[in-house]
Design an enzyme around this catalytic site. Structure first.
Site, PDB file in Angstrom:
ATOM      1  N   LEU A 164      41.815  55.360  94.418  1.00  0.00           N
ATOM      2  CA  LEU A 164      41.353  56.703  94.076  1.00  0.00           C
ATOM      3  C   LEU A 164      41.500  57.021  92.598  1.00  0.00           C
ATOM      4  CD1 LEU A 164      42.965  58.496  97.129  1.00  0.00           C
ATOM      5  CD2 LEU A 164      40.648  57.570  96.920  1.00  0.00           C
TER       6      LEU A 164
ATOM      7  N   GLU B 137      40.243  60.292  89.519  1.00  0.00           N
ATOM      8  CA  GLU B 137      40.052  61.742  89.402  1.00  0.00           C
ATOM      9  C   GLU B 137      38.767  62.225  90.088  1.00  0.00           C
ATOM     10  OE1 GLU B 137      41.053  64.948  88.415  1.00  0.00           O
ATOM     11  OE2 GLU B 137      42.825  63.826  88.976  1.00  0.00           O
TER      12      GLU B 137
ATOM     13  N   HIS C 111      37.474  61.061  92.892  1.00  0.00           N
ATOM     14  CA  HIS C 111      37.803  61.259  94.313  1.00  0.00           C
ATOM     15  C   HIS C 111      38.673  62.500  94.500  1.00  0.00           C
ATOM     16  CE1 HIS C 111      37.464  56.710  94.218  1.00  0.00           C
ATOM     17  NE2 HIS C 111      36.593  57.023  95.144  1.00  0.00           N
TER      18      HIS C 111
ATOM     19  N   GLU D  63      28.146  63.266  93.267  1.00  0.00           N
ATOM     20  CA  GLU D  63      26.746  63.198  92.796  1.00  0.00           C
ATOM     21  C   GLU D  63      26.497  61.953  91.961  1.00  0.00           C
ATOM     22  OE1 GLU D  63      25.807  66.800  90.753  1.00  0.00           O
ATOM     23  OE2 GLU D  63      25.517  67.922  92.616  1.00  0.00           O
TER      24      GLU D  63
ATOM     25  N   ASP E 284      26.844  58.931  92.774  1.00  0.00           N
ATOM     26  CA  ASP E 284      26.041  58.044  93.629  1.00  0.00           C
ATOM     27  C   ASP E 284      24.908  58.884  94.202  1.00  0.00           C
ATOM     28  OD1 ASP E 284      27.672  55.664  93.389  1.00  0.00           O
ATOM     29  OD2 ASP E 284      29.180  56.800  94.476  1.00  0.00           O
TER      30      ASP E 284
ATOM     31  N   SER F 207      35.661  53.336  90.352  1.00  0.00           N
ATOM     32  CA  SER F 207      36.677  52.303  90.623  1.00  0.00           C
ATOM     33  C   SER F 207      36.325  50.993  89.915  1.00  0.00           C
ATOM     34  CB  SER F 207      36.795  52.046  92.116  1.00  0.00           C
ATOM     35  OG  SER F 207      36.993  53.260  92.780  1.00  0.00           O
TER      36      SER F 207
END
Ligand code: PAF
Length: 288
Positions: free
Chosen positions: A33, A35, A37, A148, A150, A186
């Site tokens: 994770l 920021e 997420h 957003e 993705d 990530s």
């Protein structure tokens, strides 16, 4: 915070939330994770009585030559962050719990899944929609949160929810960026120091394109401007630069007259980064 490693544990937790009359939010993730997420989690915390986060590195959305084995993981840290953020339950299934022997059913949004990133990563969105449909069926959330960044994934999931009558409210959350503008992902940890610095070209090119778009240029001119700008960074290898209708993702031809989304997929070394920006020609109310 409840840790649920099986579907049964997860269903039991959600049943107890429902028994309290809680409105349940889900944040699906693949872990490691950042920021971005945590912003989804904060939004869910603010908008729902109970928040469930799933952590599952979904093999079905990785191609044979893709980075499943090297996808970064850190369960201990993830759980600490989620506990501190006030999450109520985490769903952490193993691959064998999600995909059991003999499974034959997939969920696919036909057209939207095959364009853009779907062409670069065949089968990717089928893997995403299949796992998200399964998560929706197990967790049965009232609302679910997606980044957003993705953008195509978000539109594909919205379509699936509409087409399959899930009745789940889908919330798109704006992209979080590092102070130098790089969209948080990530994958960023896999960039070399030189590529990490070079990758800031994406946000700079998008800022310039956003300005330029206000003057209502043709989609082709905007695309050329973006490509040239990105290629001015020698470490950047643009794989796709697309300008699409912000809602339908249909190609935009001629002058920009409605909100459009710029979708970038650019390689730095062996890491494919994506970024996006919704742009609005002047005179058009910005609803995004
Ligand atoms: O965006 C992601 O992290 C994944 O595609 C998702 C939505 C969790 C499905 O595996």
């Amino acid at each position: 915070m409840r840790l649920c490693r099986t579907r049964e544990d997860m269903r039991t937790a959600v049943r107890s939330f429902r028994a309290e009359g809680a409105f349940v939010g889900l944040v699906p993730t693949m872990g490691y994770l950042h920021e971005g997420h945590m912003e989804l989690v904060r939004r869910a915390r603010a908008g729902c009585d109970r928040v469930v986060v799933s952590i599952f590195v979904n093999p079905a959305q990785f191609g044979p030559a893709e980075d499943l084995a090297t996808y970064p993981r850190n369960e201990e840290r993830d759980l600490r962050l989620l506990k501190d953020a006030g999450v109520d339950a985490v769903f952490l299934p193993e691959a064998g719990e999600m995909y059991r022997p003999g499974a034959q059913t997939v969920v696919e949004v036909k057209n939207l899944s095959r364009i853009l990133m779907g062409r670069l990563r065949p089968g990717h969105f089928r893997g995403v929609t299949t796992v998200v449909a399964k998560l929706f069926n197990i967790v049965t959330p009232d609302r679910a949160y997606f980044g957003e960044k993705d953008y195509q994934q978000l539109q594909v999931i919205r379509r699936m929810v509409e087409d399959l009558d899930y009745g789940i409210d889908i919330v798109g959350v704006p992209t979080r960026r590092a102070p130098d503008g790089l969209a948080l992902s990530s994958r960023n940890v896999r960039l070399s120091a030189e590529d990490r610095a070079a990758a800031t070209i994406l946000n700079r090119a998008l800022n310039e394109a956003e300005e330029h778009a206000r003057t209502g240029p043709s989609a082709a001119a905007l695309r050329t401007m973006l490509r040239d700008r990105i290629k001015s960074e020698p470490r950047a290898d643009p794989r796709s630069v697309d300008i699409r209708d912000a809602e339908t993702l249909a190609p935009v031809r001629g002058p920009l007259a409605r909100p459009a989304v710029i979708l970038l997929a650019v390689r730095f070394g062996d890491v494919l980064l994506i970024d996006q920006r919704v742009v609005t020609p002047q005179g058009e109310p910005d609803e995004h």
